[in-house]
Motif scaffolding. Structure first.
Motif, mmCIF file in Angstrom:
data_model
loop_
_atom_site.group_PDB
_atom_site.id
_atom_site.type_symbol
_atom_site.label_atom_id
_atom_site.label_comp_id
_atom_site.label_asym_id
_atom_site.label_seq_id
_atom_site.Cartn_x
_atom_site.Cartn_y
_atom_site.Cartn_z
ATOM 1 N N GLU A 1 6.087 -1.366 13.940
ATOM 2 C CA GLU A 1 6.753 -0.382 13.086
ATOM 3 C C GLU A 1 7.163 0.868 13.846
ATOM 4 O O GLU A 1 8.049 1.602 13.419
ATOM 5 C CB GLU A 1 5.835 0.009 11.919
ATOM 6 C CG GLU A 1 5.520 -1.123 10.962
ATOM 7 C CD GLU A 1 6.706 -1.475 10.079
ATOM 8 O OE1 GLU A 1 7.741 -0.791 10.185
ATOM 9 O OE2 GLU A 1 6.607 -2.443 9.304
ATOM 10 N N ARG B 1 -0.864 3.760 12.428
ATOM 11 C CA ARG B 1 -1.576 3.657 11.151
ATOM 12 C C ARG B 1 -3.050 3.447 11.455
ATOM 13 O O ARG B 1 -3.430 3.059 12.559
ATOM 14 C CB ARG B 1 -1.038 2.488 10.331
ATOM 15 C CG ARG B 1 0.413 2.624 9.940
ATOM 16 C CD ARG B 1 0.803 1.580 8.922
ATOM 17 N NE ARG B 1 -0.047 1.646 7.737
ATOM 18 C CZ ARG B 1 0.387 1.348 6.501
ATOM 19 N NH1 ARG B 1 1.621 0.992 6.310
ATOM 20 N NH2 ARG B 1 -0.432 1.389 5.486
ATOM 21 N N GLN C 1 -1.174 9.130 4.878
ATOM 22 C CA GLN C 1 -0.584 7.967 4.236
ATOM 23 C C GLN C 1 -1.662 6.996 3.782
ATOM 24 O O GLN C 1 -1.584 6.425 2.690
ATOM 25 C CB GLN C 1 0.379 7.270 5.192
ATOM 26 C CG GLN C 1 1.039 6.019 4.598
ATOM 27 C CD GLN C 1 1.954 5.311 5.581
ATOM 28 O OE1 GLN C 1 2.219 5.813 6.664
ATOM 29 N NE2 GLN C 1 2.420 4.136 5.215
ATOM 30 N N HIS C 2 -2.680 6.798 4.621
ATOM 31 C CA HIS C 2 -3.770 5.887 4.277
ATOM 32 C C HIS C 2 -4.520 6.386 3.042
ATOM 33 O O HIS C 2 -4.841 5.602 2.139
ATOM 34 C CB HIS C 2 -4.720 5.760 5.468
ATOM 35 C CG HIS C 2 -5.619 4.562 5.402
ATOM 36 N ND1 HIS C 2 -5.170 3.280 5.573
ATOM 37 C CD2 HIS C 2 -6.957 4.451 5.172
ATOM 38 C CE1 HIS C 2 -6.174 2.420 5.464
ATOM 39 N NE2 HIS C 2 -7.280 3.118 5.219
ATOM 40 N N CYS C 3 -4.791 7.678 2.989
ATOM 41 C CA CYS C 3 -5.473 8.246 1.823
ATOM 42 C C CYS C 3 -4.621 8.121 0.567
ATOM 43 O O CYS C 3 -5.132 7.848 -0.529
ATOM 44 C CB CYS C 3 -5.805 9.715 2.085
ATOM 45 S SG CYS C 3 -7.060 9.978 3.358
ATOM 46 N N ASN C 4 -3.332 8.313 0.719
ATOM 47 C CA ASN C 4 -2.433 8.203 -0.434
ATOM 48 C C ASN C 4 -2.388 6.775 -0.955
ATOM 49 O O ASN C 4 -2.375 6.546 -2.169
ATOM 50 C CB ASN C 4 -1.025 8.660 -0.010
ATOM 51 C CG ASN C 4 -0.049 8.632 -1.164
ATOM 52 O OD1 ASN C 4 -0.280 9.251 -2.206
ATOM 53 N ND2 ASN C 4 1.050 7.923 -0.997
ATOM 54 N N GLU C 5 -2.377 5.793 -0.039
ATOM 55 C CA GLU C 5 -2.351 4.395 -0.467
ATOM 56 C C GLU C 5 -3.620 4.011 -1.211
ATOM 57 O O GLU C 5 -3.581 3.179 -2.123
ATOM 58 C CB GLU C 5 -2.164 3.489 0.751
ATOM 59 C CG GLU C 5 -0.782 3.581 1.383
ATOM 60 C CD GLU C 5 -0.693 2.823 2.682
ATOM 61 O OE1 GLU C 5 -1.754 2.326 3.154
ATOM 62 O OE2 GLU C 5 0.423 2.713 3.255
ATOM 63 N N LEU C 6 -4.774 4.616 -0.823
ATOM 64 C CA LEU C 6 -6.051 4.311 -1.472
ATOM 65 C C LEU C 6 -6.346 5.252 -2.629
ATOM 66 O O LEU C 6 -7.430 5.177 -3.237
ATOM 67 C CB LEU C 6 -7.185 4.379 -0.442
ATOM 68 C CG LEU C 6 -7.111 3.367 0.707
ATOM 69 C CD1 LEU C 6 -8.256 3.575 1.691
ATOM 70 C CD2 LEU C 6 -7.140 1.942 0.173
ATOM 71 N N CYS C 7 -5.377 6.164 -2.939
ATOM 72 C CA CYS C 7 -5.518 7.116 -4.047
ATOM 73 C C CYS C 7 -6.788 7.967 -3.907
ATOM 74 O O CYS C 7 -7.543 8.179 -4.873
ATOM 75 C CB CYS C 7 -5.521 6.391 -5.396
ATOM 76 S SG CYS C 7 -4.009 5.448 -5.700
#
Length: 794
Positions: A489, A493, A528-534
């Motif tokens: 990509e 990440r 981004q990782h925190c956002n994906e895991l809410c």
């Protein structure tokens, strides 16, 4: 000798001018040469047809002659010999550097000196016996199909007049023996011969005046011989006897050839379907937002920076950036991406894509010819107009084809007469030879396949820039990939986490809080990782950078540090149970960040490992290449661990790590000794390797430098398009070879059969007409191609 004034680009000092001057004077055809740096002109005295050689000499010296493109529509071409004659006529003009004439789309594309008068080119084409007009921004296939309708009307009239002539032959097997009166046969055949067949006489006369041969001469001579023989037989037959006439032969031959040309033109129109589909994506107007007021304006009135409104279901009229609103865009016809792409403020949109469910405000960034859609259309047009190297063989054959056929026909006539055959039999056999010879199929074999192949490739997001790349790609046996941005990509990440004195949710929550507001790539990866895991992030206080080590701050009253292993040394902490994981991940080439709670008693809370994520489809792409018998290589400047890990995961045959940009081209050169090589990349540092490879493939979304150096551009950054591009190249090249085989074998078999008297002239006419149709139809089978539809072996 004439004097050329050549505008030269790229000269910066007196030594540049001297280098160009010395290079020019070394050419044997140059009588004198002088270069003026101030005016950037080279004045050269040389023969009138030397411009191409002079341009090549200047380019070899590292500079460029300022040339402009010129495109002409050509009418009256029927075969490969027509193409050659027009190219020779235009090539003799001193201000024209390059000429490419395409029989399939009936265009001539030129490179001319600045200030060249296009009327000179038009006059040269006219003198060669054809009609030329300046091409506009649209191809002839964009307009109404009136010429095709007129051609159909002429065909129907010819068939209606010819059917009564041939009807007695059709009913004879059923025991019905009757014949039309001679005067009625003459009355039906004459309009077909001299009115509907007038096009053959006009073209034949124009070619004769230009001292050249073409298919129309063969048809005109052959049918006139049949018609004249009928008049002779009618005149000498005694009254009361039925003359042996051949009016039906000449009329039916002309009707069948008109039928073949009509079917051929219908089929040729389909080969330009990709261009028409792309051009149809261009809206005619846009809704501009000015001071809160919406106003519908033509695209020519827009300026960069204008704000436009795009409602649901409308096409984007310009390239731009979303200012307001959220929606999805259907970009299938532009990039080949089948699924709608989400669009929100800050995202880029492309002219021609269809807006989905939301109203968007878009800031204009590119207009007209500068849009991505316009550049795609130009690339496809250039590729379809280009000649494959294999076409050179056809060009050489076409130069001698018509004269050779005329000699064979004359030899047939004389040979049968010497053997004692009646004059009418000898003449009919010679007519059969003239009629069956078909240089049309030879001229259409290559361009129709290229047009169909590049068109279907463009529909699936594969832009093939030139015919040479198309021809070379079929032989590729090694594919070298760049890593970052090509197979991965291109952005880090979180790949792994290891826990110390914290839970995973606590580790990510505290690390994310520390990274709030940072634009560092690793910070964006954590957020981004925190956002994906809410995971909700607490407030950050006293944030400060730790030079060369990481970041520190206070979160929920706890003093935290996040960064490199140097923080462990400073806090006098041991990695403990995390040490083995850290070593393993470092061997994979991962970047590590340690989270520490400092204070009176420092604690190691956990470890984050960052890495580049493989693109979806990367493993499938490598597997597909292996199935096609193609070996894969990974060439990257990254560390050995990272490169080895990617290669092992994807199953790449040979990884090459820590390769400097300058060494990539050298490595490609070494691979070329093993076979034809394709290089796939997306960055500026890949441009030299892309240019050094036999076939350069640039990934969509990459730099302009990479796309300029590559022969093939993929509109999406999907690695699976790489084996697909090679597959459509192989399929297209196979069609070219099939077409050329049938075009050559048709003449090699048909002409001897006709000369031996084994072929009726009417059947010869039918065979000649259908040969061109079969070649075009075979090329159109490429429209059925889809990625993944090819056999798994080359």
């Amino acid at each position: 000798m004439i004097t050329f004034d050549l505008p030269i680009r790229g000269m910066t000092c007196a030594s540049c001018a001297g280098r160009v001057e010395r290079a020019l004077r070394q050419l044997p055809e140059v009588r004198s040469a002088s270069v003026n740096l101030a005016s950037e002109l080279a004045r050269v005295e040389a023969p009138g047809d030397s411009l191409a050689a002079l341009s090549a000499c200047i380019e070899a010296a590292g500079y460029e002659v300022a040339l402009e493109p010129l495109e002409l529509n050509i009418e009256g071409m029927n075969c490969a010999s027509c193409v050659g004659r027009i190219e020779r006529a235009l090539g003799q003009l001193p201000a024209i550097s390059r000429v490419a004439v395409n029989l399939a789309d009936e265009k001539a594309r030129l490179q001319v000196l600045a200030g060249f008068d296009p009327q000179q080119a038009i006059r040269a084409v006219t003198a060669a016996g054809y009609t030329a007009t300046l091409a506009n921004t649209k191809t002839p296939t964009d307009g109404p199909q009136e010429p095709l309708r007129q051609e159909r009307l002429r065909l129907l009239i010819a068939l209606a007049l010819s059917l009564p002539l041939v009807l007695p032959m059709l009913v004879e097997p059923f025991g019905l023996h009757w014949m039309l009166p001679a005067w009625l046969q003459w009355l039906l055949a004459t309009p077909v011969q001299f009115v509907l067949g007038a096009r053959f006489y006009r073209a034949a006369w124009a070619a004769l005046k230009a001292r050249a041969g073409n298919m129309d001469q063969l048809v005109a001579i052959g049918t006139s011989a049949g018609y004249g023989l009928s008049l002779y037989q009618w005149a000498v037959t005694p009254a009361g006897k039925v003359p042996h006439l051949y009016f039906e032969t000449s009329a039916v031959i002309i009707s069948l050839i008109l039928l073949g040309k009509y079917l051929e033109n219908r089929a040729k129109r389909r080969t330009t379907g990709a261009i028409r589909a792309l051009q149809a994506l261009r809206p005619d107007h846009a809704v501009r937002l000015t001071n809160g007021q919406e106003q519908t304006v033509g695209l020519e009135e827009l300026l960069p920076g204008d704000c436009i409104v795009v409602r649901p279901g409308e096409r984007f009229p310009v390239d731009g950036r979303v200012l307001e609103g959220q929606s999805h865009a259907d970009e299938a016809l532009i990039s080949g991406e089948s699924l709608p792409v989400a669009k929100r403020p800050g995202d880029r949109v492309t002219a021609g894509a269809i807006n989905g469910e939301g109203r968007l405000l878009v800031e204009t960034t590119a207009l007209g010819a500068e849009t991505v859609l316009s550049r795609i259309i130009r690339l496809v047009e250039d590729a379809q107009a280009a000649k494959a190297p294999i076409q050179k063989l056809v060009d050489r054959v076409s130069q001698v084809f018509v004269p050779a056929v005329l000699l064979v026909a004359l030899a047939t006539l004389l040979g049968w007469l010497l053997l004692g055959a009646p004059l009418e039999d000898a003449l009919l056999n010679a007519v059969a030879v003239l009629v069956i010879a078909c240089p049309c199929a030879l001229g259409l074999a290559t361009p129709t396949a290229i047009m169909a192949g590049t068109g279907v490739a463009a529909r699936h997001g594969i832009l093939i820039k030139d015919a040479e790349a198309l021809e070379l790609a079929h032989a590729v046996r090694h594919v070298a990939f760049d890593k970052t941005g090509t197979l991965t990509e291109g952005r880090p990440r979180i790949i792994h986490t290891a826990l110390g004195d914290a839970t995973e949710e606590e580790l990510l929550r505290l690390a994310g809080a520390l990274q709030q507001g940072s634009e560092h790539p690793l910070a964006r990866a954590v957020l981004q990782h925190c956002n994906e895991l809410c995971i909700p992030l607490p407030q950050l206080h006293d944030s400060r950078a730790l030079a060369g080590r990481g970041i520190a701050g206070t979160v929920e009253g706890r003093t935290l540090q996040l960064g490199s292993s140097r923080l462990l040394e400073e806090q006098q902490l041991e990695a403990g149970t995390l040490a083995q994981s850290a070593r393993d991940w470092e061997n994979e080439g991962r970047t590590l960040s340690w989270l520490i709670e400092s204070g009176k008693k420092p604690r190691l809370l956990g470890l984050l490992a960052f890495g580049d994520v493989l693109k979806p489809g990367a493993a499938e792409a490598i597997s597909e290449l292996h199935a096609q018998g193609i070996s894969s290589h990974l060439i990257s400047g990254d560390n050995r661990g990272s490169v080895a890990a990617v290669a092992a995961t994807l199953g790449i045959d040979q990884p090459h790590a820590q390769v400097l940009p300058a060494d990539k081209a050298r490595l490609i050169g070494e691979l070329r000794r093993l076979g034809t090589v394709a290089m796939v990349g997306d960055g500026i540092n890949d441009a030299p390797a892309l240019a050094a490879a036999d076939v350069g493939i640039a990934m969509g979304g990459g730099t302009d430098a990479a796309m300029h150096a590559a022969g093939i551009t993929l509109m999406r950054g999907d690695p699976r398009l790489v084996p697909a591009a090679l597959a459509i190249s192989r399929r297209t090249y196979a069609k070219i070879r099939q077409n050329l085989f049938w075009a050559f074998i048709y003449n090699l078999i048909g002409i001897p059969l006709a000369a031996a008297g084994l072929l009726n002239p009417m059947f010869a006419g039918a065979a000649m007409a259908l040969s061109s149709v079969s070649v075009v139809s075979n090329a159109l089978l490429l429209n059925r191609w889809k990625p993944g539809s090819d056999p798994k072996t080359p």
